[in-house]
Design a protein around this motif. Sequence first.
Motif, PDB file in Angstrom:
ATOM      1  N   ALA A 147      25.453  -5.288 -71.861  1.00 49.00           N
ATOM      2  CA  ALA A 147      25.098  -6.607 -72.388  1.00 49.00           C
ATOM      3  C   ALA A 147      26.344  -7.405 -72.737  1.00 49.00           C
ATOM      4  O   ALA A 147      27.307  -6.879 -73.279  1.00 49.00           O
ATOM      5  CB  ALA A 147      24.221  -6.451 -73.623  1.00 49.00           C
ATOM      6  N   VAL A 148      26.305  -8.689 -72.401  1.00 53.86           N
ATOM      7  CA  VAL A 148      27.423  -9.582 -72.670  1.00 53.86           C
ATOM      8  C   VAL A 148      27.363 -10.095 -74.112  1.00 53.86           C
ATOM      9  O   VAL A 148      28.382 -10.313 -74.740  1.00 53.86           O
ATOM     10  CB  VAL A 148      27.412 -10.773 -71.687  1.00 53.86           C
ATOM     11  CG1 VAL A 148      28.512 -11.755 -71.985  1.00 53.86           C
ATOM     12  CG2 VAL A 148      27.508 -10.270 -70.256  1.00 53.86           C
ATOM     13  N   MET A 149      26.158 -10.284 -74.622  1.00 53.90           N
ATOM     14  CA  MET A 149      26.009 -10.803 -75.979  1.00 53.90           C
ATOM     15  C   MET A 149      25.018  -9.964 -76.752  1.00 53.90           C
ATOM     16  O   MET A 149      24.258  -9.190 -76.176  1.00 53.90           O
ATOM     17  CB  MET A 149      25.592 -12.271 -75.961  1.00 53.90           C
ATOM     18  CG  MET A 149      24.265 -12.549 -75.297  1.00 53.90           C
ATOM     19  SD  MET A 149      23.754 -14.284 -75.320  1.00 53.90           S
ATOM     20  CE  MET A 149      25.078 -15.083 -74.482  1.00 53.90           C
ATOM     21  N   GLY A 150      25.027 -10.135 -78.056  1.00 51.26           N
ATOM     22  CA  GLY A 150      24.112  -9.407 -78.920  1.00 51.26           C
ATOM     23  C   GLY A 150      22.688  -9.917 -78.806  1.00 51.26           C
ATOM     24  O   GLY A 150      22.391 -10.823 -78.031  1.00 51.26           O
ATOM     25  N   THR A 151      21.820  -9.334 -79.618  1.00 43.94           N
ATOM     26  CA  THR A 151      20.414  -9.704 -79.633  1.00 43.94           C
ATOM     27  C   THR A 151      20.018 -10.053 -81.056  1.00 43.94           C
ATOM     28  O   THR A 151      20.289  -9.293 -81.980  1.00 43.94           O
ATOM     29  CB  THR A 151      19.542  -8.531 -79.134  1.00 43.94           C
ATOM     30  OG1 THR A 151      19.963  -8.170 -77.829  1.00 43.94           O
ATOM     31  CG2 THR A 151      18.082  -8.912 -79.106  1.00 43.94           C
ATOM     32  N   LEU A 175      16.584 -14.450 -73.033  1.00 43.77           N
ATOM     33  CA  LEU A 175      16.925 -15.314 -74.172  1.00 43.77           C
ATOM     34  C   LEU A 175      17.227 -14.443 -75.397  1.00 43.77           C
ATOM     35  O   LEU A 175      16.494 -14.472 -76.396  1.00 43.77           O
ATOM     36  CB  LEU A 175      15.766 -16.273 -74.475  1.00 43.77           C
ATOM     37  CG  LEU A 175      15.263 -17.142 -73.317  1.00 43.77           C
ATOM     38  CD1 LEU A 175      13.992 -17.887 -73.701  1.00 43.77           C
ATOM     39  CD2 LEU A 175      16.349 -18.102 -72.859  1.00 43.77           C
ATOM     40  N   PRO A 176      18.305 -13.670 -75.366  1.00 43.70           N
ATOM     41  CA  PRO A 176      18.560 -12.677 -76.424  1.00 43.70           C
ATOM     42  C   PRO A 176      18.858 -13.264 -77.799  1.00 43.70           C
ATOM     43  O   PRO A 176      18.742 -12.560 -78.804  1.00 43.70           O
ATOM     44  CB  PRO A 176      19.772 -11.903 -75.894  1.00 43.70           C
ATOM     45  CG  PRO A 176      20.470 -12.862 -74.983  1.00 43.70           C
ATOM     46  CD  PRO A 176      19.368 -13.674 -74.353  1.00 43.70           C
ATOM     47  N   LEU A 177      19.210 -14.533 -77.874  1.00 43.24           N
ATOM     48  CA  LEU A 177      19.524 -15.144 -79.166  1.00 43.24           C
ATOM     49  C   LEU A 177      18.378 -16.000 -79.707  1.00 43.24           C
ATOM     50  O   LEU A 177      18.513 -16.664 -80.739  1.00 43.24           O
ATOM     51  CB  LEU A 177      20.806 -15.980 -79.062  1.00 43.24           C
ATOM     52  CG  LEU A 177      22.067 -15.183 -78.744  1.00 43.24           C
ATOM     53  CD1 LEU A 177      23.264 -16.108 -78.600  1.00 43.24           C
ATOM     54  CD2 LEU A 177      22.327 -14.121 -79.808  1.00 43.24           C
TER      55      LEU A 177
END
Length: 195
Positions: free
Chosen positions: A23-27, A181-183
């Motif tokens: 994963a590139v970004m957090g959740t 849409l993890p954020l």
Amino acid sequence: LQIESVSLACQRHLQVWPATGNAVMGTRAGFFLGDGAGVGKGRQLAAIVLDNVARGRERHIWFSTSADLRVDATRDLRDLGCHVPVHDGCSGLDRGNKGLGHGKELQAGVLFSTYMTLVSATSGQKQKGQSRLQQIVSWCGGASYEGCLLFDECHKAKNWTGKEETSSKVAVAVLELQRALPLARVVYCSATGCT
């Protein structure tokens, strides 16, 4: 009781789990609103949207079981003084700027959709190998989207078995949307959460 739930949801949404694996970004952490019938869960969802609109987040998605419930969602938003446009599902996106959903009138507001719409596609989308889910992600602006993703009557997205082949289409689509849409500020809402 309603204000307390809204406050807890907004506090929960402040937490972002660090990225793991590839994963590139957090959740962002989600929130489950499981109040019983008659407490006013629709009003609570509207208040969560209102809080986010006040904080500058302009696009939100509200899923429910029937397109008729858009009237109730609009009423709840208006009763709280939240006068953002409520777009009528993906058909509204189809009309805006040749189906891209980026016309001026669609730049902000709440996209109200049913779970069945999430797993559907127009004939043109099918020919291009696209889906309503991709159309919604595009309207949100992709993985950096931080608006609300509200799953009213979330028990309708049941039957996730751990494998896409044996799970319901709706369950797979709901998970795909959250991965895309993890954020997003996710709220699951159901009076019958055990189902």
